[in-house]
Design a protein around this motif. Structure first.
Motif: not given
Length: 205
Positions: A58-59, A68-71, A107-115, A117-126
């Motif tokens: 997950v990390r 977090p939810g996507t991970a 993870s690559r598939s997720v990033l391809r769908r987003r199209r 790049a996004r900045y890291y968001v600290p995962p407070h909800q996993v």
């Protein structure tokens, strides 16, 4: 910061996260030991692998996809795939390798769908453990994690697999589906980029 210093900072930060996430989860009961005099324990089960490896996977996914939810979804799908291929795997090492590759590809598939790049968001909800992992990092380590989040997906992937996953160049090449030479050059570019991001942010302060 010099190149060697940046590499050391990335290694220390992701190594720290790896050690935190490798601690036994107090909410999950440990596997029962075999009674005295009983023969060798039964082969590892899917449930054993889920208990022992899920948190780090997950990390790994969080560090690549940010959410977090996507991970969680990526890792669950990896375990679902492992269940479908369970009979074809020869041992635990092969199963863990399958999971790692599945998480990278998911993870690559997720990033391809987003199209984008996004900045890291600290995962407070996993879950509590994941939130704690980042909360107890020093400010310096947090800065490294933030800089990693600004990298292009492939560069971030290679550094995460190397310093959080603890993989060799050959293992990264296999998991990511690229050559060892590409792993090496990508890691070098990624570390240079981390250095530039951290220098720019330090200058901004």
């Amino acid at each position: 910061m010099a190149f060697d210093g940046i590499e050391s900072a990335v290694e220390q930060t992701l190594g720290r996260l790896r050690r935190i996430d490798s601690r036994p989860d107090p909410t999950v009961p440990p596997a029962a030991p075999a009674p005295a005099g009983v023969a060798a324990p039964a082969p590892r089960t899917l449930a054993d692998l889920y208990r022992d490896h899920r948190m780090r996977l997950v990390r790994l996914a969080i560090l690549m996809v940010d959410e977090p939810g996507t991970a969680e979804d990526v890792v669950q799908e990896a375990f679902a795939g492992l269940h479908r291929h369970w009979n074809g795997l020869r041992d635990e090492a092969a199963a863990v390798g399958y999971l790692r590759t599945a998480v990278v590809n998911g993870s690559r598939s997720v990033l391809r769908r987003r199209r984008t790049a996004r900045y890291y968001v600290p995962p407070h909800q996993v879950n509590a453990r994941s939130a704690e992992s980042l909360a107890i990092l020093s400010a310096e380590h947090q800065a490294v994690v933030d800089a990693l989040g600004s990298l292009p997906p492939r560069q971030r992937e290679v550094l995460v697999l190397r310093y959080y996953g603890g993989l060799s160049e050959a293992e990264i090449a296999e998991a990511a589906g690229i050559s060892r030479g590409t792993v090496k050059s990508t890691a070098s570019r990624a570390l240079d980029a981390v250095a530039r991001v951290m220098a720019a942010r330090a200058g901004g302060r």
